[in-house]
Design a protein around this motif. Structure first.
Motif, PDB file in Angstrom:
ATOM      1  N   SER A  15      42.104   7.321  36.129  1.00 26.13           N
ATOM      2  CA  SER A  15      42.054   8.469  35.229  1.00 26.13           C
ATOM      3  C   SER A  15      41.327   8.168  33.928  1.00 26.13           C
ATOM      4  O   SER A  15      40.774   9.072  33.299  1.00 26.13           O
ATOM      5  N   ALA A  16      41.326   6.892  33.509  1.00 23.00           N
ATOM      6  CA  ALA A  16      40.704   6.502  32.239  1.00 23.00           C
ATOM      7  C   ALA A  16      39.363   5.820  32.510  1.00 23.00           C
ATOM      8  O   ALA A  16      39.295   4.857  33.281  1.00 23.00           O
ATOM      9  N   TYR A  17      38.296   6.332  31.906  1.00 19.87           N
ATOM     10  CA  TYR A  17      36.952   5.797  32.137  1.00 19.87           C
ATOM     11  C   TYR A  17      36.255   5.506  30.805  1.00 19.87           C
ATOM     12  O   TYR A  17      36.462   6.198  29.805  1.00 19.87           O
ATOM     13  N   THR A  18      35.419   4.463  30.847  1.00 22.62           N
ATOM     14  CA  THR A  18      34.612   4.120  29.675  1.00 22.62           C
ATOM     15  C   THR A  18      33.271   4.840  29.710  1.00 22.62           C
ATOM     16  O   THR A  18      32.777   5.295  28.668  1.00 22.62           O
ATOM     17  N   HIS A  19      32.681   4.970  30.898  1.00 20.38           N
ATOM     18  CA  HIS A  19      31.328   5.506  31.020  1.00 20.38           C
ATOM     19  C   HIS A  19      31.261   6.868  31.730  1.00 20.38           C
ATOM     20  O   HIS A  19      30.166   7.384  31.929  1.00 20.38           O
ATOM     21  N   MET A  20      32.399   7.415  32.104  1.00 24.82           N
ATOM     22  CA  MET A  20      32.437   8.716  32.778  1.00 24.82           C
ATOM     23  C   MET A  20      33.570   9.552  32.183  1.00 24.82           C
ATOM     24  O   MET A  20      34.460   8.998  31.519  1.00 24.82           O
ATOM     25  N   ILE A  78      49.091   2.459  42.174  1.00 24.85           N
ATOM     26  CA  ILE A  78      48.149   1.672  41.365  1.00 24.85           C
ATOM     27  C   ILE A  78      47.343   2.637  40.515  1.00 24.85           C
ATOM     28  O   ILE A  78      46.491   3.370  41.014  1.00 24.85           O
ATOM     29  N   LEU A  79      47.618   2.641  39.212  1.00 16.13           N
ATOM     30  CA  LEU A  79      46.906   3.512  38.277  1.00 16.13           C
ATOM     31  C   LEU A  79      45.919   2.680  37.463  1.00 16.13           C
ATOM     32  O   LEU A  79      46.282   1.651  36.878  1.00 16.13           O
ATOM     33  N   ASN A  80      44.682   3.117  37.419  1.00 17.79           N
ATOM     34  CA  ASN A  80      43.608   2.473  36.659  1.00 17.79           C
ATOM     35  C   ASN A  80      43.452   0.984  36.989  1.00 17.79           C
ATOM     36  O   ASN A  80      43.554   0.116  36.106  1.00 17.79           O
ATOM     37  N   PRO A  81      43.210   0.669  38.268  1.00 16.81           N
ATOM     38  CA  PRO A  81      42.991  -0.745  38.627  1.00 16.81           C
ATOM     39  C   PRO A  81      41.761  -1.292  37.912  1.00 16.81           C
ATOM     40  O   PRO A  81      40.716  -0.639  37.861  1.00 16.81           O
ATOM     41  N   GLN A  82      41.862  -2.498  37.390  1.00 17.55           N
ATOM     42  CA  GLN A  82      40.783  -3.061  36.582  1.00 17.55           C
ATOM     43  C   GLN A  82      39.770  -3.853  37.392  1.00 17.55           C
ATOM     44  O   GLN A  82      38.695  -4.181  36.886  1.00 17.55           O
ATOM     45  N   SER A  83      40.087  -4.134  38.644  1.00 11.55           N
ATOM     46  CA  SER A  83      39.182  -4.939  39.470  1.00 11.55           C
ATOM     47  C   SER A  83      39.328  -4.533  40.933  1.00 11.55           C
ATOM     48  O   SER A  83      40.320  -3.904  41.305  1.00 11.55           O
ATOM     49  N   LEU A 106      36.361   2.314  39.277  1.00 12.36           N
ATOM     50  CA  LEU A 106      37.301   1.638  38.399  1.00 12.36           C
ATOM     51  C   LEU A 106      37.072   2.159  36.975  1.00 12.36           C
ATOM     52  O   LEU A 106      36.066   2.827  36.710  1.00 12.36           O
ATOM     53  N   PRO A 107      37.946   1.852  36.021  1.00  8.35           N
ATOM     54  CA  PRO A 107      37.756   2.338  34.649  1.00  8.35           C
ATOM     55  C   PRO A 107      36.407   1.962  34.044  1.00  8.35           C
ATOM     56  O   PRO A 107      35.844   2.735  33.251  1.00  8.35           O
ATOM     57  N   GLU A 108      35.843   0.819  34.403  1.00 10.67           N
ATOM     58  CA  GLU A 108      34.573   0.378  33.823  1.00 10.67           C
ATOM     59  C   GLU A 108      33.374   0.713  34.704  1.00 10.67           C
ATOM     60  O   GLU A 108      32.252   0.274  34.410  1.00 10.67           O
ATOM     61  N   SER A 109      33.583   1.474  35.758  1.00 11.60           N
ATOM     62  CA  SER A 109      32.473   1.812  36.655  1.00 11.60           C
ATOM     63  C   SER A 109      31.434   2.666  35.939  1.00 11.60           C
ATOM     64  O   SER A 109      31.751   3.443  35.032  1.00 11.60           O
ATOM     65  N   ASN A 110      30.176   2.489  36.371  1.00 12.29           N
ATOM     66  CA  ASN A 110      29.049   3.171  35.738  1.00 12.29           C
ATOM     67  C   ASN A 110      28.174   3.782  36.827  1.00 12.29           C
ATOM     68  O   ASN A 110      27.854   3.119  37.811  1.00 12.29           O
ATOM     69  N   ARG A 111      27.784   5.052  36.646  1.00 12.94           N
ATOM     70  CA  ARG A 111      26.973   5.722  37.652  1.00 12.94           C
ATOM     71  C   ARG A 111      25.647   5.001  37.883  1.00 12.94           C
ATOM     72  O   ARG A 111      25.069   5.078  38.962  1.00 12.94           O
ATOM     73  N   GLU A 112      25.131   4.376  36.866  1.00 11.94           N
ATOM     74  CA  GLU A 112      23.842   3.704  36.981  1.00 11.94           C
ATOM     75  C   GLU A 112      23.974   2.315  37.584  1.00 11.94           C
ATOM     76  O   GLU A 112      22.969   1.670  37.891  1.00 11.94           O
ATOM     77  N   ARG A 113      25.214   1.833  37.743  1.00 14.79           N
ATOM     78  CA  ARG A 113      25.451   0.479  38.274  1.00 14.79           C
ATOM     79  C   ARG A 113      26.539   0.564  39.345  1.00 14.79           C
ATOM     80  O   ARG A 113      27.716   0.369  39.070  1.00 14.79           O
ATOM     81  N   LEU A 114      26.102   0.845  40.561  1.00 14.47           N
ATOM     82  CA  LEU A 114      27.061   1.034  41.646  1.00 14.47           C
ATOM     83  C   LEU A 114      27.913  -0.209  41.897  1.00 14.47           C
ATOM     84  O   LEU A 114      29.038  -0.108  42.390  1.00 14.47           O
ATOM     85  N   TYR A 115      27.374  -1.366  41.544  1.00 17.21           N
ATOM     86  CA  TYR A 115      28.123  -2.604  41.795  1.00 17.21           C
ATOM     87  C   TYR A 115      29.366  -2.708  40.922  1.00 17.21           C
ATOM     88  O   TYR A 115      30.208  -3.592  41.121  1.00 17.21           O
ATOM     89  N   THR A 116      29.533  -1.791  39.957  1.00 18.34           N
ATOM     90  CA  THR A 116      30.742  -1.804  39.123  1.00 18.34           C
ATOM     91  C   THR A 116      31.886  -1.028  39.786  1.00 18.34           C
ATOM     92  O   THR A 116      32.969  -0.930  39.202  1.00 18.34           O
ATOM     93  N   ALA A 117      31.642  -0.453  40.952  1.00 20.45           N
ATOM     94  CA  ALA A 117      32.676   0.276  41.689  1.00 20.45           C
ATOM     95  C   ALA A 117      32.973  -0.442  42.999  1.00 20.45           C
ATOM     96  O   ALA A 117      32.301  -1.407  43.370  1.00 20.45           O
ATOM     97  N   VAL A 118      33.983   0.013  43.713  1.00 22.08           N
ATOM     98  CA  VAL A 118      34.430  -0.616  44.958  1.00 22.08           C
ATOM     99  C   VAL A 118      33.819   0.117  46.144  1.00 22.08           C
ATOM    100  O   VAL A 118      33.999   1.325  46.297  1.00 22.08           O
TER     101      VAL A 118
END
Length: 542
Positions: A17-22, A55-60, A100-112
């Motif tokens: 639910s919490a995002y840095t880049h979205m 699991i809410l807002n998994p960091q990894s 994930l909270p730090e995932s970025n649309r421009e960097r797919l490798y930041t998501a699972v």
């Protein structure tokens, strides 16, 4: 029927639910809390807390997938995995990514990558796996495959053998209250129950309810994929289940039509249309259809205001809405409407916002009064397979008429009322009866009444009313006894090109039609075409 074993089943509820880049999605946390409570409710299923991980807002990736791995190892009966949050889509690899909270649309490798979750799911012993995805991918934002439906792409990407997948796009869906739109519909149904539903909610039943509710709200339509999986898996008890619900025909206690109802549950509470999912309420065994909902679900429907051409039930793909199989008179809803023709019982008609804009409300549902089911036939659908169509005519709008109000109807001594706005020339009917001396053209019987009177019916071969638009002329008419006139109207008997009368129920020829007047062959063909699929044993007559 029972529910899955609570000791041998597991659930994993994941949400970001919490995002840095979205954009943040506060509704996701509410989704998880509500689903956890429902899964653990002993009146609904009763999954033990230790068997339901949240699991809410998994960091990894490991924080997201390790609980799934543990659940996979323990589950022997049913495994439920739920994810809510933003989703990303890689068009090159046709893969879905869970954020994930730090995932970025421009960097797919930041998501699972979803294949990582898929790999874990396939490594266990669970008999049934249910995956629910309430997320969107960034296809449109990245201008990738922008012409495709997001939920459909996501469902295709997530499909797994032996698994039932529900996928809903939150891209354009409004958050209804405290929950996301798709999950909110599931929560509402499970929490309140369906008074007209079965004892248990199946996985597929839950999905179909949410899909229909979102379609009627003009929101993105969720998709499902099933591969070697029992869609009839019971997942929750129906809290509002009643062993039998009393049928009720005619006007309701609310009186006159026109109120706007926000949703199907309000219609149920007002006793106007009981089912929360089905478009047709009632069965043939219990007397016929009580009510129907006209909301644009079938593209072959035609709404003329006081006359509705209503497409029957069955044969439609649940995801695309396309007609993929023929409909049958034996389908429960269709059989119910046919029973209404025989009994004459009226049907309450509700129009939804997704129907014909000219005759439908701008939002929600509107009760539009009582209609009579006057006719039915088969027709080739826009998509190809045959469908049943029913003609409904308005008989009451619930408004009291002033005493002495002027009538604009034609003189009934000269004209016979065929429908709410159509009349036939009585003189033609009398002329045809006199020509045949009141003898039935099929059986030759003359029904004599006291005082030397005789009884016979005339029928139009091709109906005068819409959508048939036949002509009110002698070459479009037959003189028949009451029995054979009813059988002809409903297609139980037809006439072939050699004027042989065919019994479509038993598949036998009854003999040649008596002819003393010219009969339009095109009208006879039209009648056969519109009834050829009702009785499969002899449906090849052309």
């Amino acid at each position: 029927m029972t529910l899955p074993s609570i000791s041998d089943s597991r659930a994993v509820l994941i949400g970001t639910s919490a995002y840095t880049h979205m954009p943040e999605l506060p509704a996701v946390e509410n989704n998880l809390n509500a689903l956890k409570k429902l899964l653990q409710d002993k009146a609904l299923w009763g999954l033990p807390p230790e068997n339901c991980a949240v699991i809410l807002n998994p960091q990894s990736p490991s924080e997201m997938l390790d609980p799934v791995r543990d659940a996979v190892a323990a589950a022997k009966d049913t495994l439920l995995v739920y994810f809510a949050g933003h989703g990303l889509y890689d068009s090159a690899a046709s893969e879905l990514y869970l954020t994930l909270p730090e995932s970025n649309r421009e960097r797919l490798y930041t998501a699972v990558q979803f294949p990582h979750l898929r790999h874990e799911l396939l490594d266990g012993q669970a008999r049934r796996i249910v995956v629910i995805l309430d997320c969107c991918h960034s296809g449109r934002a990245l201008d990738i495959m922008s012409g495709d439906d997001e939920a459909e792409l996501m469902a295709d990407s997530a499909a797994i053998n032996g698994t039932y997948v529900m996928a809903a796009s939150m891209k354009n869906a409004k958050v209804a209250g405290q929950y996301s739109a798709f999950t909110g519909e599931l929560i509402d149904l499970i929490r309140k129950g369906d008074p007209d539903g079965a004892e248990f909610f199946t996985v597929d039943g839950l999905f179909r309810y949410a899909r229909n509710a979102l379609r009627n709200k003009n929101m993105p339509i969720p998709q499902n994929r099933e591969r070697d999986f029992g869609a009839n898996l019971n997942l929750f008890r129906n809290r509002a289940y009643k062993a039998q619900t009393k049928s009720y025909y005619g006007p309701t206690w609310r009186g006159r039509p026109s109120p706007i109802f926000q949703n199907r549950r309000e219609l149920h509470d007002a006793k106007i249309h009981r089912p929360l999912q089905a478009g047709i309420c009632g069965t043939a065994e219990r007397g016929g259809a009580e009510s129907i909902v006209v909301s644009g679900g079938y593209k072959d429907d035609r709404d003329y205001g006081n006359v509705i051409i209503y497409t029957g039930h069955g044969g439609r793909d649940p995801n695309s809405g396309m007609q993929i199989a023929d409909q049958s008179p034996k389908h429960s809803g269709n059989a119910a409407l046919i029973k209404n023709i025989i009994t004459g019982l009226p049907v309450r008609v509700v129009r939804g916002a997704s129907g014909d804009p000219e005759h439908s409300p701008e939002y929600g549902y509107r009760y539009d009064g009582l209609f009579k089911v006057t006719d039915y036939w088969t027709a080739r659908s826009i998509d190809g397979p045959s469908v049943l169509q029913f003609r409904l005519e308005k008989i009451s709008d619930g408004v009291d008429r002033a005493v002495g109000e002027a009538s604009h109807e034609p003189e009934l001594g000269r004209w016979q009322k065929v429908s709410s706005d159509l009349y036939a020339d009585i003189s033609l009917s009398n002329k045809l009866k006199e020509l045949y001396k009141y003898a039935c053209q099929v059986c030759g019987i003359v029904l004599k009444m006291p005082g030397g009177l005789c009884l016979a019916n005339t029928v139009h071969i091709r109906g005068l009313e819409r959508p048939h638009n036949g002509s009110d002329s002698l070459d479009n008419m037959l003189c028949l006894c009451p029995n054979h006139s009813e059988l002809f109207v409903y297609g139980a008997i037809v006439v072939d090109d050699d004027y042989q009368v065919i019994d479509q129920v038993d598949g036998v020829a009854l003999g040649e039609l008596a002819r003393k007047h010219d009969i339009d062959q095109n009208s006879l063909r039209y009648h056969r075409e519109h009834h050829k699929d009702l009785y499969p044993r002899y449906g090849h007559i052309s």
